[in-house]
Write a protein that holds these residues in place. Structure first.
Motif, PDB file in Angstrom:
ATOM      1  N   THR A  26       0.866  -1.208   0.022  1.00 46.72           N
ATOM      2  CA  THR A  26       0.070  -0.276  -0.033  1.00 46.72           C
ATOM      3  C   THR A  26       0.777   1.194   0.053  1.00 46.72           C
ATOM      4  N   VAL A  27       1.955   1.261   1.003  1.00 50.06           N
ATOM      5  CA  VAL A  27       3.037   2.405   0.784  1.00 50.06           C
ATOM      6  C   VAL A  27       3.534   2.475  -0.471  1.00 50.06           C
ATOM      7  N   LYS A  28       3.900   1.545  -1.336  1.00 54.44           N
ATOM      8  CA  LYS A  28       4.580   1.513  -2.441  1.00 54.44           C
ATOM      9  C   LYS A  28       3.492   2.137  -3.413  1.00 54.44           C
ATOM     10  N   ALA A  29       2.244   1.819  -3.277  1.00 58.23           N
ATOM     11  CA  ALA A  29       1.234   2.466  -4.426  1.00 58.23           C
ATOM     12  C   ALA A  29       0.949   3.710  -3.865  1.00 58.23           C
ATOM     13  N   MET A  30       1.115   4.146  -2.682  1.00 56.47           N
ATOM     14  CA  MET A  30       0.865   5.609  -2.495  1.00 56.47           C
ATOM     15  C   MET A  30       2.111   6.200  -2.900  1.00 56.47           C
ATOM     16  N   PHE A  59      -6.427   5.612  -9.921  1.00 61.10           N
ATOM     17  CA  PHE A  59      -6.514   4.012  -9.865  1.00 61.10           C
ATOM     18  C   PHE A  59      -5.479   3.319  -9.117  1.00 61.10           C
ATOM     19  N   LEU A  60      -4.392   4.029  -9.212  1.00 59.13           N
ATOM     20  CA  LEU A  60      -3.125   3.353  -8.345  1.00 59.13           C
ATOM     21  C   LEU A  60      -3.504   3.693  -7.006  1.00 59.13           C
ATOM     22  N   LEU A  61      -4.052   4.714  -6.734  1.00 59.87           N
ATOM     23  CA  LEU A  61      -4.231   4.783  -5.219  1.00 59.87           C
ATOM     24  C   LEU A  61      -5.261   3.687  -4.723  1.00 59.87           C
TER      25      LEU A  61
END
Length: 422
Positions: free
Chosen positions: A147-151, A198-200
């Motif tokens: 999740t952090v990486k996607a953020m 979308f990424l978030l």
């Protein structure tokens, strides 16, 4: 995965996300009025000024408003990234985003260039404030979950989306539409919808779906590979547009990655470890179905106009999912903050908003989308769609406000008063 990187004690004041969530349906009401007042031929033409204004009422007024509010809650909770002065930060980001969105959107709708100057100024303040702080905090995080990486990728995509939008806005201010204008427009759209939005959503889903719905974790390759592949493909897309290379292969990569997320998200929700009824699941599942339909339409260019695609992706996928998340976040935060302040007699999470009203809201939202789609073939139905969308947004606002008022009523009482929530 439930507890990894989770820190509820670092959550910001409850007023921080709530102001953003309450603002979103106001823009939904404005969008409804645009559909009622202006001809469908103008609203559905993506190159018409009215359509450009309406699109930004949604992307800035609804999408960005909810995302900015949710991120200020999720960064400290899911990533341990704490904003030092959350109320001041929220005041700057929210007020400038609200004013900037109104001015920029209506500069196109009403053809008033003066408003565009004001809109660009305030939106620049909002986006730069948010992303400078967001990027700094997220890239200082030591415990890296998916999740952090996607953020992190979301924050970079958001900044790029802003820079491209800033360039396009000044092209309109100077009336200097260069030969590469559409290259930047298409890149701005892709980074905004697939990077910023979308990424978030995907990254947050990796934590939220297992946490809130006691559901299966996503496969590791989806969590760690799909976001980075999408981000890299976004950059390659710019060169594809610039050098006029056939976009079909890149589009296929986007669709495969997005559909893989949709498949495993639906699989997770349909195989929950504790399959109790939850009305917000309607929003999630309908949202993901709309995402699948959108990708099929986009891949095969099924309709000559992008109107159907826009309705399915924006209202069907994005807004449905965001509404479902808000209906989870507001009651959860209300319960958590009251519980942390020592209140013993408080409503359960599911009691903050009556599920009957959430079901009614979902029905109105669902049928508004159906009639929006039908209006592509029979224009008269646009009025039914707009009215349903108008009422659904008013009800969304009332439901959210009702939960917040219930929280405020309890917080004014003595924590030891066992009748405080009656």
């Amino acid at each position: 995965m439930f507890n990894q990187g989770l820190s509820l004690t670092q959550a910001p004041p409850i007023s921080v996300p709530f102001r953003f969530f309450l603002s979103a349906p106001i823009f939904g009401v404005l969008i409804s009025l645009i559909f009622l007042v202006f001809p469908l031929d103008e609203v559905s033409n993506e190159y018409h000024n009215v359509s450009i204004g309406l699109i930004h009422l949604f992307t800035l007024g609804i999408l960005t408003m909810i995302i900015f509010g949710a991120m200020q809650q999720m960064m400290p909770v899911l990533a341990g990234a704490v904003v030092s002065k959350p109320k001041l930060f929220a005041n700057i980001v929210h007020s400038s985003l609200f004013i900037g969105t109104i001015c920029m959107s209506f500069s196109f709708i009403l053809d008033m260039k003066q408003l565009l100057y004001i809109g660009v100024l305030f939106l620049s303040l909002s986006f730069l404030s948010f992303f400078i702080v967001c990027i700094k905090l997220l890239f200082e995080v030591k415990f890296l979950t998916s999740t952090v990486k996607a953020m992190r990728l979301f924050s970079l995509s958001g900044l790029i989306t802003f820079i491209l939008g800033f360039y396009l806005a000044f092209s309109h201010i100077d009336s200097n539409i260069g030969e590469n204008y559409l290259v930047f427009v298409n890149t701005h759209i892709l980074f905004g919808l697939l990077g910023f939005a979308f990424l978030l959503i995907m990254g947050v889903s990796f934590q939220v779906i297992p946490m809130f719905y006691v559901a299966l974790d996503f496969p590791k390759f989806v969590q760690h590979k799909v976001p980075i592949v999408l981000f890299i493909t976004l950059f390659i897309s710019f060169f594809s547009f610039y050098f006029e290379i056939n976009f079909l292969f890149l589009k296929f990569i986007f669709v495969v990655m997005i559909l893989s997320f949709a498949y495993f998200a639906l699989k997770s929700l349909n195989n929950r470890k504790r399959p109790v009824f939850d009305v917000t699941l309607w929003y999630w599942k309908f949202s993901l179905i709309c995402l699948v339909i959108s990708m099929i339409i986009w891949l095969f260019d099924i309709f000559e106009s992008n109107y159907i695609l826009a309705i399915c992706f924006a209202f069907g996928f994005l807004y449905s999912l965001l509404q479902g998340m808000v209906y989870k976040i507001i009651p959860f935060l209300s319960w958590f903050h009251l519980n942390s302040k020592g209140y013993f007699s408080i409503p359960t999470i599911r009691e903050f908003i009556d599920e009957r009203w959430i079901k009614l809201h979902f029905s109105l939202h669902f049928f508004s989308i159906i009639f929006f789609l039908i209006s592509y073939f029979e224009k008269e139905f646009i009025y039914i769609a707009a009215i349903l969308f108008l009422v659904s947004n008013i009800l969304f606002f009332i439901n959210a406000l009702g939960a917040i008022k219930k929280y405020l009523k309890i917080i004014k009482t003595n924590p030891m008063d066992l009748s405080s929530f009656k």
